[in-house]
Enzyme design. Structure first.
Site, PDB file in Angstrom:
ATOM      1  N   ASN A   1     -25.935 -58.091   8.501  1.00 17.03           N
ATOM      2  CA  ASN A   1     -25.688 -59.350   9.209  1.00 17.03           C
ATOM      3  C   ASN A   1     -25.528 -60.501   8.237  1.00 17.03           C
ATOM      4  O   ASN A   1     -26.160 -60.534   7.171  1.00 17.03           O
ATOM      5  CB  ASN A   1     -26.830 -59.652  10.177  1.00 17.03           C
ATOM      6  CG  ASN A   1     -26.895 -58.623  11.292  1.00 17.03           C
ATOM      7  OD1 ASN A   1     -25.945 -57.868  11.474  1.00 17.03           O
ATOM      8  ND2 ASN A   1     -27.999 -58.583  11.997  1.00 17.03           N
TER       9      ASN A   1
ATOM     10  N   HIS B   1     -23.358 -57.816   3.253  1.00 16.94           N
ATOM     11  CA  HIS B   1     -22.044 -58.337   3.672  1.00 16.94           C
ATOM     12  C   HIS B   1     -21.952 -59.855   3.535  1.00 16.94           C
ATOM     13  O   HIS B   1     -21.069 -60.472   4.137  1.00 16.94           O
ATOM     14  CB  HIS B   1     -21.722 -57.898   5.103  1.00 16.94           C
ATOM     15  CG  HIS B   1     -21.478 -56.414   5.223  1.00 16.94           C
ATOM     16  ND1 HIS B   1     -21.572 -55.718   6.404  1.00 16.94           N
ATOM     17  CD2 HIS B   1     -21.133 -55.496   4.278  1.00 16.94           C
ATOM     18  CE1 HIS B   1     -21.296 -54.433   6.185  1.00 16.94           C
ATOM     19  NE2 HIS B   1     -21.048 -54.273   4.901  1.00 16.94           N
TER      20      HIS B   1
ATOM     21  N   GLU C   1     -27.617 -47.298  22.462  1.00 10.37           N
ATOM     22  CA  GLU C   1     -26.763 -46.106  22.553  1.00 10.37           C
ATOM     23  C   GLU C   1     -26.746 -45.425  21.187  1.00 10.37           C
ATOM     24  O   GLU C   1     -26.932 -46.091  20.169  1.00 10.37           O
ATOM     25  CB  GLU C   1     -25.341 -46.490  22.977  1.00 10.37           C
ATOM     26  CG  GLU C   1     -24.689 -47.434  21.977  1.00 10.37           C
ATOM     27  CD  GLU C   1     -23.484 -48.181  22.522  1.00 10.37           C
ATOM     28  OE1 GLU C   1     -23.020 -47.856  23.622  1.00 10.37           O
ATOM     29  OE2 GLU C   1     -22.998 -49.081  21.808  1.00 10.37           O
TER      30      GLU C   1
HETATM   31  N1  LIG Z   1     -25.091 -61.461  13.589  1.00 11.17           N
HETATM   32  C1  LIG Z   1     -24.234 -61.157  12.612  1.00 11.17           C
HETATM   33  O1  LIG Z   1     -24.450 -61.510  11.449  1.00 11.17           O
HETATM   34  C2  LIG Z   1     -22.991 -60.336  12.921  1.00 11.17           C
HETATM   35  C3  LIG Z   1     -22.478 -60.259  14.213  1.00 11.17           C
HETATM   36  C4  LIG Z   1     -21.302 -59.479  14.442  1.00 11.17           C
HETATM   37  C5  LIG Z   1     -20.698 -58.800  13.386  1.00 11.17           C
HETATM   38  N2  LIG Z   1     -21.221 -58.898  12.127  1.00 11.17           N
HETATM   39  C6  LIG Z   1     -20.594 -58.147  11.010  1.00 11.17           C
HETATM   40  O2  LIG Z   1     -19.825 -57.137  11.533  1.00 11.17           O
HETATM   41  C7  LIG Z   1     -20.143 -55.802  11.117  1.00 11.17           C
HETATM   42  C8  LIG Z   1     -20.531 -55.070  12.394  1.00 11.17           C
HETATM   43  O3  LIG Z   1     -20.994 -53.805  12.255  1.00 11.17           O
HETATM   44  P1  LIG Z   1     -22.350 -53.432  13.017  1.00 11.17           P
HETATM   45  O4  LIG Z   1     -22.456 -51.967  12.986  1.00 11.17           O
HETATM   46  O5  LIG Z   1     -23.457 -54.259  12.462  1.00 11.17           O
HETATM   47  O6  LIG Z   1     -22.138 -53.940  14.495  1.00 11.17           O
HETATM   48  P2  LIG Z   1     -21.335 -53.364  15.720  1.00 11.17           P
HETATM   49  O7  LIG Z   1     -20.978 -54.550  16.558  1.00 11.17           O
HETATM   50  O8  LIG Z   1     -20.254 -52.421  15.319  1.00 11.17           O
HETATM   51  O9  LIG Z   1     -22.422 -52.502  16.515  1.00 11.17           O
HETATM   52  C9  LIG Z   1     -23.521 -53.129  17.129  1.00 11.17           C
HETATM   53  C10 LIG Z   1     -24.504 -52.060  17.528  1.00 11.17           C
HETATM   54  O10 LIG Z   1     -25.658 -52.710  18.036  1.00 11.17           O
HETATM   55  C11 LIG Z   1     -26.116 -52.007  19.156  1.00 11.17           C
HETATM   56  N3  LIG Z   1     -26.888 -52.944  19.981  1.00 11.17           N
HETATM   57  C12 LIG Z   1     -26.449 -53.794  20.959  1.00 11.17           C
HETATM   58  N4  LIG Z   1     -27.481 -54.488  21.472  1.00 11.17           N
HETATM   59  C13 LIG Z   1     -28.600 -54.071  20.819  1.00 11.17           C
HETATM   60  C14 LIG Z   1     -29.986 -54.408  20.905  1.00 11.17           C
HETATM   61  N5  LIG Z   1     -30.456 -55.311  21.789  1.00 11.17           N
HETATM   62  N6  LIG Z   1     -30.857 -53.770  20.069  1.00 11.17           N
HETATM   63  C15 LIG Z   1     -30.423 -52.839  19.179  1.00 11.17           C
HETATM   64  N7  LIG Z   1     -29.127 -52.479  19.064  1.00 11.17           N
HETATM   65  C16 LIG Z   1     -28.232 -53.096  19.860  1.00 11.17           C
HETATM   66  C17 LIG Z   1     -24.882 -51.446  19.824  1.00 11.17           C
HETATM   67  O11 LIG Z   1     -25.196 -50.312  20.585  1.00 11.17           O
HETATM   68  C18 LIG Z   1     -23.996 -51.118  18.616  1.00 11.17           C
HETATM   69  O12 LIG Z   1     -24.196 -49.802  18.194  1.00 11.17           O
HETATM   70  C19 LIG Z   1     -21.258 -55.992  10.142  1.00 11.17           C
HETATM   71  O13 LIG Z   1     -20.767 -55.603   8.925  1.00 11.17           O
HETATM   72  C20 LIG Z   1     -21.579 -57.496  10.102  1.00 11.17           C
HETATM   73  O14 LIG Z   1     -21.388 -58.029   8.818  1.00 11.17           O
HETATM   74  C21 LIG Z   1     -22.345 -59.651  11.884  1.00 11.17           C
END
Ligand SMILES: NC(=O)c1ccc[n+]([C@@H]2O[C@H](COP(=O)([O-])OP(=O)(O)OC[C@H]3O[C@@H](n4cnc5c(N)ncnc54)[C@H](O)[C@@H]3O)[C@@H](O)[C@H]2O)c1
Ligand SMILES: [Zn+2]
Length: 237
Positions: free
Chosen positions: A97, A114, A211
């Site tokens: 994140n 990242h 999931e």
């Molecule tokens: N908050 C942030 O900093 C942020 C937000 C979006 C994307 N990103 C970036 O995008 C990329 C995304 O890849 P990713 O795999 O982290 O995200 P992703 O969006 O691909 O997957 C998110 C995952 O979180 C799970 N999820 C949803 N709600 C949840 C909860 N309450 N508790 C636990 N799990 C939950 C989902 O089932 C899913 O598998 C990362 O590299 C990141 O740098 C960052």
């Protein structure tokens, strides 16, 4: 579910993804059909996008800064910070994140593989260190300049760029006895490989999320549920 015991010789490596910040109101990719906050990744998260349309890239990351600023750490971030306070150097957190909710919950032994929303760096990679930057820019003209004169870019690892701190991450994975992965879909590499590296070293591997991730077969245990509900009380030290 019975709490998972952590023994005095265990070393815990934790990998978190967008899912851990979902309950703080920050959107994941998965929740929105592969879009991040309404944008296609190739329009805002690639080196080509920065070359083609830096104004759109900066608008996108300025919006992310504003939402992150308005968000608060949730019980999952707090549970990890409490775990760190008990385990000390036997705890290591790697987050995908770019938000700072882990730090704001109290985590200190962490790396942002990242990048970080709250920093900017030279768009020409002149060698100057990243600088703290919380600004929410309205136009490209407002974006600051590096000491070399080039425009700043977000300190974010775009798709196609090399993640940060990989040497340290690999060392920490090699010596962990337990890996906990929270809220990541297992679709972004190399992070999706960490669980395989940990298994090769003999570590127990646990996934938490609503999931199963794409790399679910590599986990010794999958706990289905939201991180904010599952993480507090998951471990017994
Ligand atoms: N908050 C942030 O900093 C942020 C937000 C979006 C994307 N990103 C970036 O995008 C990329 C995304 O890849 P990713 O795999 O982290 O995200 P992703 O969006 O691909 O997957 C998110 C995952 O979180 C799970 N999820 C949803 N709600 C949840 C909860 N309450 N508790 C636990 N799990 C939950 C989902 O089932 C899913 O598998 C990362 O590299 C990141 O740098 C960052
Ligand atoms: Zn520079």
């Amino acid at each position: 579910m019975a709490p998972i015991p952590i023994s005095p010789t265990d070393r815990l490596f934790i990998l978190t993804g967008a899912g851990i910040s979902a309950e703080s109101g920050l959107p994941t990719f998965r929740a929105s059909d592969g879009l991040w906050a309404g944008h296609r990744i190739e329009d805002v998260c690639t080196p080509e996008a920065l070359d083609r349309n830096p104004a759109l890239v900066w608008q996108f990351y300025s919006e992310r800064r504003a939402s992150c600023h308005a968000a608060q750490p949730n019980p999952a971030h707090i549970a990890l910070a409490e775990l760190e306070s008990k385990l000390g150097d036997r705890f290591f957190l790697c987050t995908q994140n770019v938000d700072d909710l882990h730090e704001r919950a109290g985590s200190a032994r962490l790396v942002h593989m990242h990048g970080e929303l709250a920093k900017s760096r030279c768009s020409e990679e002149c060698g100057a260190a990243p600088v703290e930057d919380h600004a929410v820019y309205r136009t490209l003209d407002e974006v600051g300049r590096c000491v070399c004169g080039a425009r700043l870019r977000p300190h974010i690892v775009f798709f196609g760029e090399i993640p940060l701190d990989m040497d340290r991450i690999q060392r920490e994975i090699a010596r962990c006895t337990m890996m906990l992965v929270v809220g990541t879909s297992g679709s972004v590499y190399p992070a999706a490989n960490f669980v395989h590296w940990a298994r090769q070293g003999g570590a127990r591997t646990i996934y938490i999320g609503p999931e199963p991730p794409l790399n679910t077969a590599a986990f010794t245990q999958v706990v289905e549920g939201n991180a904010g509900t599952v993480l507090p009380g998951l471990f017994q030290i």
